[in-house]
Design a protein around this motif. Structure first.
Motif, mmCIF file in Angstrom:
data_model
loop_
_atom_site.group_PDB
_atom_site.id
_atom_site.type_symbol
_atom_site.label_atom_id
_atom_site.label_comp_id
_atom_site.label_asym_id
_atom_site.label_seq_id
_atom_site.Cartn_x
_atom_site.Cartn_y
_atom_site.Cartn_z
ATOM 1 N N CYS A 302 0.960 -1.303 -0.121
ATOM 2 C CA CYS A 302 -0.125 0.104 0.069
ATOM 3 C C CYS A 302 0.833 1.242 -0.059
ATOM 4 O O CYS A 302 0.411 2.396 -0.310
ATOM 5 C CB CYS A 302 -1.099 0.103 1.097
ATOM 6 N N GLY A 303 1.987 1.196 0.434
ATOM 7 C CA GLY A 303 2.992 2.457 0.363
ATOM 8 C C GLY A 303 3.293 2.915 -1.074
ATOM 9 O O GLY A 303 3.787 3.804 -1.283
ATOM 10 N N VAL A 306 -0.020 5.490 -3.861
ATOM 11 C CA VAL A 306 -0.030 6.858 -4.633
ATOM 12 C C VAL A 306 0.720 6.837 -5.971
ATOM 13 O O VAL A 306 0.178 7.448 -7.118
ATOM 14 C CB VAL A 306 0.464 7.838 -3.619
ATOM 15 N N CYS A 405 -8.514 9.841 5.988
ATOM 16 C CA CYS A 405 -7.274 10.595 5.463
ATOM 17 C C CYS A 405 -6.342 10.545 6.700
ATOM 18 O O CYS A 405 -6.684 10.622 7.931
ATOM 19 C CB CYS A 405 -7.675 12.012 5.380
ATOM 20 N N TYR A 423 -1.264 15.199 -3.348
ATOM 21 C CA TYR A 423 -1.413 13.931 -3.734
ATOM 22 C C TYR A 423 -1.627 12.979 -2.581
ATOM 23 O O TYR A 423 -2.185 11.937 -2.260
ATOM 24 C CB TYR A 423 -0.764 13.493 -4.793
ATOM 25 N N LEU A 424 -0.532 13.190 -1.682
ATOM 26 C CA LEU A 424 -0.344 12.447 -0.386
ATOM 27 C C LEU A 424 -1.509 12.387 0.334
ATOM 28 O O LEU A 424 -1.482 11.570 1.009
ATOM 29 C CB LEU A 424 1.052 12.485 0.210
ATOM 30 N N ASP A 426 -4.072 11.742 -0.182
ATOM 31 C CA ASP A 426 -5.110 10.628 -0.593
ATOM 32 C C ASP A 426 -4.743 9.164 -0.231
ATOM 33 O O ASP A 426 -5.310 8.081 -0.816
ATOM 34 C CB ASP A 426 -5.496 10.718 -2.214
ATOM 35 N N ILE A 427 -3.632 9.043 0.490
ATOM 36 C CA ILE A 427 -2.863 7.983 0.612
ATOM 37 C C ILE A 427 -3.748 6.702 1.071
ATOM 38 O O ILE A 427 -3.424 5.565 0.697
ATOM 39 C CB ILE A 427 -1.802 8.264 1.353
ATOM 40 N N TYR A 428 -4.863 7.075 1.931
ATOM 41 C CA TYR A 428 -5.446 5.846 2.476
ATOM 42 C C TYR A 428 -6.577 5.577 1.682
ATOM 43 O O TYR A 428 -7.617 4.622 1.879
ATOM 44 C CB TYR A 428 -5.887 6.268 3.856
ATOM 45 N N TYR C 37 9.326 10.914 -7.118
ATOM 46 C CA TYR C 37 8.633 9.981 -6.072
ATOM 47 C C TYR C 37 8.187 8.722 -6.661
ATOM 48 O O TYR C 37 8.287 7.610 -6.126
ATOM 49 C CB TYR C 37 7.365 10.822 -5.569
#
Lengths: 488, 480, 95
Positions: A302-303, A306, A405, A423-424, A426-428, C37
């Motif tokens: 999951c890391g 994104v 979030c 963008y980060l 929305d990571i979850y 990234y």
């Protein structure tokens, strides 16, 4: 309680029992909108005349004793990337500023058939690209809990409108969290169903393999109601599933024994705001008290979600947005046009905002000659790894619970100059879109500063019924969903 | 210098379906502009494609008829380029997993068979049509999207063709196959069959390919042949002068019979293919393949061979008869009914039936004489003679009546009665003493004249064989 | 890897978007940052992994070959910024 503060289920009950007319509901609602819209700016377009007309029609049906639909008299708002025949659909973009679709989206047809009243179109980040609503070409919607803060994105307009009681429910779209994240930031219930559960026909595409229409509501029962109406097979969407729709409405209160909840480590690590983290931990305790088993989980890939998402979403978007060229509809440059390529390039330079341009450029970059394998194909493979993570997890648990979030709503302007940080946020929420599974965000607390916190429940493919039940269980034990912002 | 020519063809065939590939709009040709469009084929915001099953089945059928390996997994890709006739500015096509790969077509050139490799067969959507206004100085173009979204099959050969004749034979053979299996009407004048050629030259015996030139805008098979001949000579001239051939795309100008460099495609194409997420993959199982294969009729090449063997007609005649599947069916039905005389039926069909079809601009399925009636004519022919039979044939087309009824009505039965004919011959000799005398003196030509005179009296009904015998007998006997 | 001005100009052309000098500079910087990234995906060995291009396991979805009525031409052309005589009108296209 004022009628506008009631849930959709409750107002519908009152209308059907003829304790209040649909017309009164609509007129009171528009009075409130007239007062609060200048502050919140949730809408891009309102249709009071149309709404009143439809309300009268429903009142007449009721007085005639005719059968009425599941959403009888309930005012509903639509994110402005859902096509409405005869009503402007702009995607908050200059390129579609005056576009009036000649057809209704599948979901619009459905809610009309069930006697909903469409009151207007809500603001969004242009073409649903963004996490803050700041990318709307027209104006920024404010968070009703703190008008200096963003309402979340891309569906900030819908979320703010529901929270500010400026509609009873709304439909949005969720490509990387655009329903769930604004719901978390605004303190209401946002549900993204399984990819294929709700037809995308008439939803203006951002990233076709990730987009899914979702619901924004005041509570979980309303989510079940609206989902019931819009779910089901559609022959105009090849990716629409021909799987029977269970009765979400009646199943929602049935209790599941031996509920196993997965708690993925990766969603509680670095970057998670401690206030958010502790609210979610408290929520998990509530589940435990109610007999659920908490299972520690790992979703090791999951890391990478994104990064994977950013490649796939921009690649698909670069091609989905190629059609805005000024030939068949939409904006055309006022400048002289002697050459077709110049015309395209000017139309698109003038019509798109910078976030959209950035994503189109990046999408074309990752698909361009020589890069396909390194980026798009690589991302598609990692996407499969993420899918396997969830497949493994769901062998052990019934659902997964995590924050929606990593933070609460941030200040307007705070992240706008740093796209990557944006963008980060929305990571979850992104993994559910990559995998295609359903997810729901419910309010689970407030920060010290008084901003809402969202709890995210993720389920197996086509297991919306389960996550609604799990969400309802939490709602029954708490009153976060009943809290209202003071709108001054 | 002598060069070896290396050529390949890309063929686009519009598939024969009622509705477009992704929406229910009509595929009909020649309607008023933009009257066969909807949000889907115009690429309006929010619309989605749903695949026409018939179009896919046609593609599978064509792939099998072209001896392709069928992918069990196929899907569709987006091919991106900006052009005003392309509504979405990407074309749904296939790039990574085509329906058919590694097939072949056997062609016959100067009696020799050659195998042309098929690189792939894939399904895609047709673009709209650009119209350039006639008015001089017009600074605009017009777009008609009626054609946009019509299902289109692309068939790509290997660079296996080495001569203009091979290209011609390949085009004919391919067209016949597509017509035989009923997947396309192949009307070149309506653009439903189009070719693009690639031509390169190399020194005889070289093991590398020369620079490849692609030629577009080829609107007929004749244009293809002219354009490649032009290109071969253009390239060999360049090479003779020691100049380089540029890798480029050229447009054929059929009026001036020259090709010109394309101006708009300066930038090398970068189509940015990726899987079309709005469509789902298609898995083709063995059962589906088997089912489709049984629906493929006998193809022209094997039918031609069978006609030669089974009916002992010439390869040339078999070739003509099998060019059109319906004509071949017509022939076989006739033979079956007649139980006999395939050679004669073949002659009639090739000479008379085809001539009348051409003159009357009609097709064999609309022809006024069904097999049964033609067979009847052949059966009674011995009683009326060949030349009357030809007249009766025309009369049949014009009136729709059977041969027997025409013969009875017009009393056309041949006069075979020797004594009756003897009397008439006697009269002719009496009235034409000079000719009779000439013939007796050995001037064979005179007999033609005498028979002609007899036919005039009998209105063509006299049996010419019997007539000849009587004249020969009488005049040689009389002179001695 | 870096995305420089030259690359930005190339993809802007592919994207059919005219960019100002300022935009080129900003986008070059931002996209380079994002590219940096996403390079993290290279940490994963995916040689044996099948790509996942679809979020659904559906296959073989077809419609029957049936005609449906088209939209009215007037309605369709009214959406267009420029049309004439039943056609959409665009700047002259040269082949």
């Amino acid at each position: 309680m004022l009628s506008r503060e009631l849930s959709a289920n409750k107002i519908k009950e009152k209308i059907i029992k003829r304790e209040i007319t649909a017309q009164e509901v609509v007129e009171e609602l528009f009075e409130w909108i007239d007062i609060k819209e200048p502050l919140i700016k949730a809408y891009l377009c309102l249709d009071k005349d149309g709404a009143v007309l439809k309300a009268k029609e429903i009142d007449k049906k009721l007085s005639n004793g005719d059968k009425v639909g599941l959403l009888a008299g309930v005012p509903v708002a639509l994110k402005d990337n859902i096509c409405t025949a005869g009503m402007k659909t702009t995607c908050a973009s200059k390129i579609l500023e005056n576009f009036i679709p000649p057809y209704d989206a599948f979901v619009v047809k459905r809610i009309k058939e069930e006697d909903a009243i469409i009151i207007g179109k809500t603001n969004l980040d242009e073409f649903a690209m963004g996490s803050s609503n700041e990318n709307s070409a027209f104006h920024i919607t404010r968070n009703p809990w703190d008008t200096d803060c963003i309402p979340g994105g891309s569906g900030g307009g819908s979320a703010a409108a529901v929270t500010a009681d400026m509609t009873f429910m709304a439909l949005g779209s969720d490509t990387g969290g655009s329903v769930r994240q604004p719901s978390a930031f605004c303190g209401n219930v946002g549900c993204k169903p399984t990819y294929g559960r709700v037809s995308r026909y008439g939803l203006v595409a951002f990233a076709s393999s990730l987009d899914q229409i979702g619901t924004v509501t005041k509570d979980v029962s309303d989510a079940a109601l609206l989902l019931q109406v819009v779910s089901g097979h559609d022959g105009f969407d090849s990716t629409s599933a021909a799987i029977d729709v269970p009765n979400y409405i009646s199943d929602i209160d049935s209790v599941d024994d031996n509920l196993r909840i997965g708690v993925p480590r990766e969603f509680f690590g670095e970057g998670l705001n401690p206030e958010v983290g502790s609210a979610v931990m408290d929520a998990l305790e509530i589940y435990k008290r109610n007999g659920a088993e908490l299972v520690d989980l790992s979703l090791p890939h999951c890391g990478y979600a994104v990064a994977t998402y950013y490649i796939i979403a921009t690649a698909e978007a670069s091609s989905n947005l190629a059609r805005y060229d000024g030939v068949r509809y939409g904006h055309r440059s006022q400048l002289s046009e002697d050459n077709i390529i110049d015309m395209y390039s000017r139309v698109r330079a003038e019509g798109f905002g910078s976030e959209v341009k950035r994503r189109i450029l990046f999408g074309n970059y990752v698909l361009s000659a020589g890069f396909y394998e390194a980026y798009y194909l690589k991302a598609s493979k990692v996407r499969n790894l993420i899918r396997s993570d969830f497949e493994e997890a769901f062998k052990k648990v019934d659902c997964i619970i995590c924050p929606t979030c990593p933070t609460q709503a941030f200040k307007i302007g705070e992240k706008i100059t740093d796209p990557l940080q944006m963008y980060l946020s929305d990571i979850y929420t992104i993994p559910a879109n990559l995998v295609g599974i359903p997810g729901i965000s419910v309010p689970c607390g407030f920060t010290n500063a008084g901003l809402p916190i969202g709890l995210q429940i993720l389920g197996k493919h086509f297991d919306e019924g389960k996550i609604l039940k799990v969400a309802k269980l939490f709602e029954n034990e708490t009153d976060f969903h009943l809290k209202k912002p003071e709108l001054n | 210098m002598k060069y070896e020519v290396v050529m390949g063809l890309e063929t686009h065939a519009e598939l024969d379906t009622e509705s477009k590939l992704f929406c229910g709009c009509s595929t009909k040709f020649g309607s008023e502009p933009n009257t066969q469009t909807c949000p889907v084929c115009l690429g309006l915001p929010g619309v989605l494609p749903v695949m026409n099953k018939k179009a896919f089945e046609h593609s599978l059928k064509a792939s099998l008829a072209l001896n392709c390996e069928i992918s069990n997994f196929t899907n569709f890709d987006r091919k991106s380029y900006y052009y005003p006739d392309l509504p979405k500015n990407y074309q749904v096509s296939q790039n990574y997993f085509n329906i058919g790969n590694n097939g072949y077509v056997d062609i016959v050139v100067k009696g020799k068979e050659k195998r042309i490799g098929i690189h792939n067969v894939h399904l895609e959507e047709e673009a709209g049509k650009l119209v350039h206004p006639e008015a001089s100085g017009a600074n605009y173009s017009l777009v008609d999207f009626n054609r946009a979204g019509v299902p289109l099959l692309e068939i790509v050969t290997q660079p296996d063709m080495r001569s203009v004749e091979e290209v011609e034979s390949y085009m004919q053979t391919l067209r016949n196959i597509l017509l035989y299996i009923g997947v396309s009407d192949c009307k070149m004048q309506e653009g439903s069959l189009r070719f693009e050629a690639s031509v390169s030259l190399r020194e005889q015996g070289a093991n590398f390919f020369g620079k490849r030139v692609e030629i577009k805008n080829l609107n007929s098979m004749k244009a293809v042949l002219k354009a490649i001949a032009y290109e071969i000579s253009r390239q060999s001239d360049l090479l003779d002068k020691g100049e380089d051939v540029l890798m480029e795309t050229r447009l054929w100008d059929d009026i001036d019979s020259v090709s010109r460099r394309m101006r708009s495609k300066e930038e090398a194409h970068d189509y940015r293919y990726f899987p079309e997420p709005d469509l789902v993959p298609v898995w083709i199982d063995q059962e589906w393949i088997d089912e489709t294969r049984t629906a493929i009729p006998e193809l022209p090449v094997s039918k031609r061979q069978r006609f030669v063997n089974e009916y002992t007609i010439s390869d040339y005649d078999a070739g003509i008869l099998t060019e059109d599947r319906l004509l071949a069916d017509y022939f076989e039905e006739c033979v079956k009914m007649a139980q006999d005389s395939p050679k004669e039926l073949s002659n009639w069909i090739i000479n008379d039936v085809l001539r009348e079809l051409n003159e009357r601009k009609t097709s064999v399925q609309d022809f006024a004489i069904p097999p049964k009636m033609l067979v009847e004519l052949i059966k009674i022919k011995p009683t009326i003679g060949n030349s009357i039979a030809k007249d009766v044939f025309i009369e049949m087309i014009n009136t729709g009546k059977t041969a027997t009824s025409i013969v009875i009505e017009k009393n056309l039965t041949q006069m075979d009665d020797v004594s009756e004919l003897n009397d008439i011959v006697a009269r002719v000799i009496e009235e034409n003493p000079k000719a009779a005398d000439d013939y007796s003196q050995g001037k064979k030509n005179a007999l033609t004249f005498l028979i002609g005179q007899t036919m005039k009296i009998t209105r063509g009904k006299a049996n010419p064989k019997i007539l000849t015998e009587i004249f020969e007998e009488r005049l040689s006997a009389g002179s001695k | 890897m870096d995305i420089g001005i030259k690359e930005i100009e190339h993809i802007a052309n592919l994207s059919r978007i005219t960019l100002t000098v300022e935009e080129k500079n900003t986008f070059a910087k931002q996209l380079t940052n994002i590219l940096g990234y996403i390079e993290k995906l290279n940490e994963l060995d995916t040689d044996e992994v099948q790509p996942m291009a679809y979020a659904t396991s559906l296959k073989n979805v077809f419609r029957e070959d049936k005609l449906k009525s088209s939209f009215s031409r007037q309605e369709i052309l009214e959406l267009s910024p420029s049309s004439t005589n039943g056609f959409f009108k665009v700047p002259k296209v040269i082949e």
